[in-house]
Design a protein around this motif. Structure first.
Motif, PDB file in Angstrom:
ATOM      1  N   GLY A 143      -3.675  -7.527  -4.479  1.00 27.75           N
ATOM      2  CA  GLY A 143      -2.888  -7.978  -3.308  1.00 27.75           C
ATOM      3  C   GLY A 143      -2.713  -9.486  -3.165  1.00 27.75           C
ATOM      4  N   GLY A 144      -3.722 -10.273  -3.863  1.00 30.15           N
ATOM      5  CA  GLY A 144      -3.415 -11.730  -3.632  1.00 30.15           C
ATOM      6  C   GLY A 144      -2.431 -12.174  -4.718  1.00 30.15           C
ATOM      7  N   VAL A 145      -2.187 -11.664  -5.700  1.00 32.30           N
ATOM      8  CA  VAL A 145      -1.509 -12.133  -6.934  1.00 32.30           C
ATOM      9  C   VAL A 145      -0.248 -11.150  -7.264  1.00 32.30           C
ATOM     10  CG1 VAL A 145      -3.284 -13.500  -7.947  1.00 32.30           C
ATOM     11  CG2 VAL A 145      -2.770 -11.064  -8.713  1.00 32.30           C
ATOM     12  N   THR A 149       6.273 -12.111  -1.166  1.00 30.06           N
ATOM     13  CA  THR A 149       6.061 -12.440   0.069  1.00 30.06           C
ATOM     14  C   THR A 149       6.128 -11.364   1.208  1.00 30.06           C
ATOM     15  OG1 THR A 149       6.192 -14.791  -0.571  1.00 30.06           O
ATOM     16  CG2 THR A 149       6.603 -14.132   1.874  1.00 30.06           C
ATOM     17  N   ALA A 150       7.209 -10.862   0.846  1.00 27.02           N
ATOM     18  CA  ALA A 150       7.839  -9.528   1.634  1.00 27.02           C
ATOM     19  C   ALA A 150       6.892  -8.435   1.694  1.00 27.02           C
ATOM     20  CB  ALA A 150       9.048  -9.125   1.580  1.00 27.02           C
ATOM     21  N   LEU A 155       2.129  -5.584   4.534  1.00 26.25           N
ATOM     22  CA  LEU A 155       0.681  -5.243   4.550  1.00 26.25           C
ATOM     23  C   LEU A 155      -0.016  -5.615   5.545  1.00 26.25           C
ATOM     24  CD1 LEU A 155      -0.097  -5.338   0.752  1.00 26.25           C
ATOM     25  CD2 LEU A 155      -0.321  -3.288   1.934  1.00 26.25           C
ATOM     26  N   ALA A 156       0.597  -6.766   5.895  1.00 31.52           N
ATOM     27  CA  ALA A 156      -0.247  -7.641   7.022  1.00 31.52           C
ATOM     28  C   ALA A 156      -0.312  -7.001   8.298  1.00 31.52           C
ATOM     29  CB  ALA A 156      -0.020  -8.899   7.001  1.00 31.52           C
ATOM     30  N   GLY A 157       1.052  -6.317   8.322  1.00 28.77           N
ATOM     31  CA  GLY A 157       1.471  -5.318   9.546  1.00 28.77           C
ATOM     32  C   GLY A 157       0.718  -4.289   9.904  1.00 28.77           C
ATOM     33  N   LEU A 158       0.034  -3.795   8.878  1.00 29.01           N
ATOM     34  CA  LEU A 158      -0.926  -2.646   9.069  1.00 29.01           C
ATOM     35  C   LEU A 158      -2.351  -2.640   9.542  1.00 29.01           C
ATOM     36  CD1 LEU A 158       0.157  -0.991   5.566  1.00 29.01           C
ATOM     37  CD2 LEU A 158       1.180  -0.507   7.845  1.00 29.01           C
ATOM     38  N   ALA A 159      -2.817  -1.613   9.980  1.00 28.25           N
ATOM     39  CA  ALA A 159      -4.284  -1.806  10.621  1.00 28.25           C
ATOM     40  C   ALA A 159      -5.151  -1.940   9.195  1.00 28.25           C
ATOM     41  CB  ALA A 159      -4.572  -0.476  11.089  1.00 28.25           C
ATOM     42  N   PRO A 160      -6.151  -3.047   9.320  1.00 27.75           N
ATOM     43  CA  PRO A 160      -6.931  -2.987   7.931  1.00 27.75           C
ATOM     44  C   PRO A 160      -7.544  -1.992   7.484  1.00 27.75           C
ATOM     45  CG  PRO A 160      -7.739  -4.556   9.855  1.00 27.75           C
ATOM     46  CD  PRO A 160      -6.453  -3.472  10.269  1.00 27.75           C
ATOM     47  N   ALA A 161      -7.945  -0.905   8.099  1.00 27.11           N
ATOM     48  CA  ALA A 161      -8.249   0.512   7.219  1.00 27.11           C
ATOM     49  C   ALA A 161      -7.242   0.938   6.617  1.00 27.11           C
ATOM     50  CB  ALA A 161      -8.708   1.472   8.340  1.00 27.11           C
ATOM     51  N   ARG A 163      -4.804  -0.576   4.664  1.00 27.32           N
ATOM     52  CA  ARG A 163      -4.393  -1.479   3.930  1.00 27.32           C
ATOM     53  C   ARG A 163      -4.609  -1.005   2.391  1.00 27.32           C
ATOM     54  NH1 ARG A 163      -5.323  -7.075   7.157  1.00 27.32           N
ATOM     55  NH2 ARG A 163      -3.870  -6.434   8.919  1.00 27.32           N
ATOM     56  N   PRO A 164      -5.998  -0.676   2.040  1.00 24.39           N
ATOM     57  CA  PRO A 164      -6.191  -0.350   0.695  1.00 24.39           C
ATOM     58  C   PRO A 164      -5.229   0.784   0.148  1.00 24.39           C
ATOM     59  CG  PRO A 164      -8.364  -0.682   1.784  1.00 24.39           C
ATOM     60  CD  PRO A 164      -7.153  -0.421   2.879  1.00 24.39           C
ATOM     61  N   ALA A 165      -5.041   1.844   0.905  1.00 28.56           N
ATOM     62  CA  ALA A 165      -4.112   2.806   0.647  1.00 28.56           C
ATOM     63  C   ALA A 165      -2.890   2.486   0.373  1.00 28.56           C
ATOM     64  CB  ALA A 165      -4.342   4.066   1.519  1.00 28.56           C
ATOM     65  N   ALA A 166      -2.430   1.435   1.163  1.00 27.63           N
ATOM     66  CA  ALA A 166      -0.930   0.952   1.153  1.00 27.63           C
ATOM     67  C   ALA A 166      -0.941  -0.021  -0.227  1.00 27.63           C
ATOM     68  CB  ALA A 166      -0.719   0.044   2.337  1.00 27.63           C
ATOM     69  N   ARG A 167      -1.818  -0.785  -0.399  1.00 24.28           N
ATOM     70  CA  ARG A 167      -1.766  -1.440  -1.762  1.00 24.28           C
ATOM     71  C   ARG A 167      -1.710  -0.560  -2.999  1.00 24.28           C
ATOM     72  NH1 ARG A 167      -6.654  -3.995   0.424  1.00 24.28           N
ATOM     73  NH2 ARG A 167      -6.061  -5.524   1.806  1.00 24.28           N
ATOM     74  N   ALA A 168      -2.410   0.512  -2.886  1.00 26.20           N
ATOM     75  CA  ALA A 168      -2.321   1.524  -4.073  1.00 26.20           C
ATOM     76  C   ALA A 168      -1.120   1.984  -4.285  1.00 26.20           C
ATOM     77  CB  ALA A 168      -3.447   2.350  -3.816  1.00 26.20           C
ATOM     78  N   ARG A 169      -0.279   2.325  -2.934  1.00 23.27           N
ATOM     79  CA  ARG A 169       1.078   2.957  -3.221  1.00 23.27           C
ATOM     80  C   ARG A 169       2.015   1.724  -3.608  1.00 23.27           C
ATOM     81  NH1 ARG A 169       1.457   7.906  -2.953  1.00 23.27           N
ATOM     82  NH2 ARG A 169       0.811   9.191  -1.064  1.00 23.27           N
ATOM     83  N   LEU A 170       1.946   0.429  -3.269  1.00 23.78           N
ATOM     84  CA  LEU A 170       2.670  -0.348  -3.687  1.00 23.78           C
ATOM     85  C   LEU A 170       2.505  -0.627  -5.312  1.00 23.78           C
ATOM     86  CD1 LEU A 170       2.707  -3.488  -1.161  1.00 23.78           C
ATOM     87  CD2 LEU A 170       4.580  -2.048  -1.498  1.00 23.78           C
ATOM     88  N   TRP A 171       1.242  -0.631  -5.765  1.00 20.95           N
ATOM     89  CA  TRP A 171       1.082  -0.957  -7.069  1.00 20.95           C
ATOM     90  C   TRP A 171       1.390   0.104  -7.883  1.00 20.95           C
ATOM     91  CZ3 TRP A 171       0.579  -5.233  -9.301  1.00 20.95           C
ATOM     92  CH2 TRP A 171      -0.159  -5.161 -10.968  1.00 20.95           C
TER      93      TRP A 171
END
Length: 231
Positions: A143-145, A149-150, A155-161, A163-171
Motif C-alpha cells: 500500500g505504500g508503494v 494517490t487516488a 483506502l484512507a476513507g475506509l475503516a482501518p479494519a 483496509r487489508p481486504a481493500a488493499r487485497a482487492r486493489l492489488w
C-alpha cells in the motif's frame, strides 16, 4: 470501489477447484508438446471438464503450454490451451495462493467467447491474494508503494479494519490486469488503474461464494480481468 459490472465480462467464464501446488518432477501433458508440472495437468483436466459442460461435447485431449514473449522460454509466460477443437477459442490464467496452513494451492480461470470470436490480442488474467499477507495487512507494505494517490485516498476513507481486504482487492485487480495484457508489471504498479480500468479492459472482483466453491479459504480475495483490444 467502482467496478465494471459482471455483464462487462462477455462470454462464459469460471474457476476450477483448487489443486495442491507441486514442485515435483515434470510430467508430459497430452497435446502440449512440452513437459508441465503435475498440478498443471490437474488444472487442465478441470478446465476440460468445465468446457465439456458448457459446449455439450467433450473437447478431447487438451494441452497446457507456455511461451514467454520476451525470451521465448516455455518454462514461464502466459498459459494457453492447445489441441482445442476447430473454431473454439479459450483463454486461461493461473494463480497461486496459500491455504490457512501455509500449503500452496493453484487455481485456473477460463473464458470462452460467445458467438463472436475474440479478436487477436485478447487475454485473461486471474490473481488471488490473502488479506492477512504481510504485504497487504500493513499500510507500509504494498500500500505504500504500489498504489496511486487516488487509490491511497480511497483506502484512507475506509475503516482501518476494512483496509487489508481493500488493499487485497486493489492489488488483485492490478495483477489480473497486467496478466490479461500478457506483460506482467513493466513499470510502477501504481500506474496500473485498479479503480477505473482503461478501454478494452474489464475486471470483476470474485465473490466469496465463488471462491469458497473453488476450495479457497475465507481470507482469500481475487479478481479476474479480460482484455479485448479496441479498434
Amino acid at each position: 470501489m467502482t467496478a465494471r459490472p459482471a455483464a462487462a465480462l462477455p462470454g462464459v467464464w469460471g474457476l476450477t477447484t483448487a489443486v495442491p501446488a507441486s514442485a515435483g518432477a515434470a510430467v508430459a501433458v497430452s497435446g502440449a508438446g512440452s513437459p508441465a508440472r503435475p498440478d498443471d495437468a490437474a488444472l487442465r483436466e478441470r478446465v476440460r471438464a468445465a468446457l465439456s459442460a458448457v459446449w455439450g461435447e467433450d473437447p478431447g485431449p487438451l494441452g497446457l503450454a507456455r511461451r514467454c514473449p520476451a525470451c521465448g522460454s516455455g518454462e514461464h509466460g502466459a498459459p494457453r490451451l492447445t489441441g482445442l477443437p476447430a473454431g473454439r477459442r479459450v483463454l486461461v490464467s493461473l494463480s497461486g495462493v496459500a491455504d490457512d496452513d501455509g500449503a500452496p494451492l493453484r487455481v485456473a480461470a477460463w473464458w470462452t467467447p460467445g458467438p463472436a470470436p475474440a479478436p487477436p490480442g485478447s487475454g485473461l488474467g486471474l490473481d488471488l491474494e490473502r488479506i492477512d499477507a504481510p504485504a497487504l495487512a500493513a499500510p507500509d507494505g504494498l500500500g505504500g508503494v504500489g498504489f496511486s494517490t487516488a487509490e491511497r485516498t480511497w483506502l484512507a476513507g475506509l475503516a482501518p479494519a476494512d483496509r487489508p481486504a481493500a488493499r487485497a482487492r486493489l492489488w488483485t485487480r492490478k495483477e489480473a490486469l497486467v496478466k490479461a495484457a500478457g506483460t506482467g508489471f513493466t513499470g510502477d504498479p501504481a500506474d496500473v488503474p485498479a479503480l477505473s480500468p482503461g478501454p478494452g479492459d474489464a475486471v470483476v472482483d470474485l465473490g466469496q461464494e465463488l471462491l469458497r466453491a473453488a476450495g479457497l479459504p475465507p481470507a482469500v480475495r481475487g479478481a479476474l480481468a479480460l482484455r479485448v483490444p479496441t479498434r
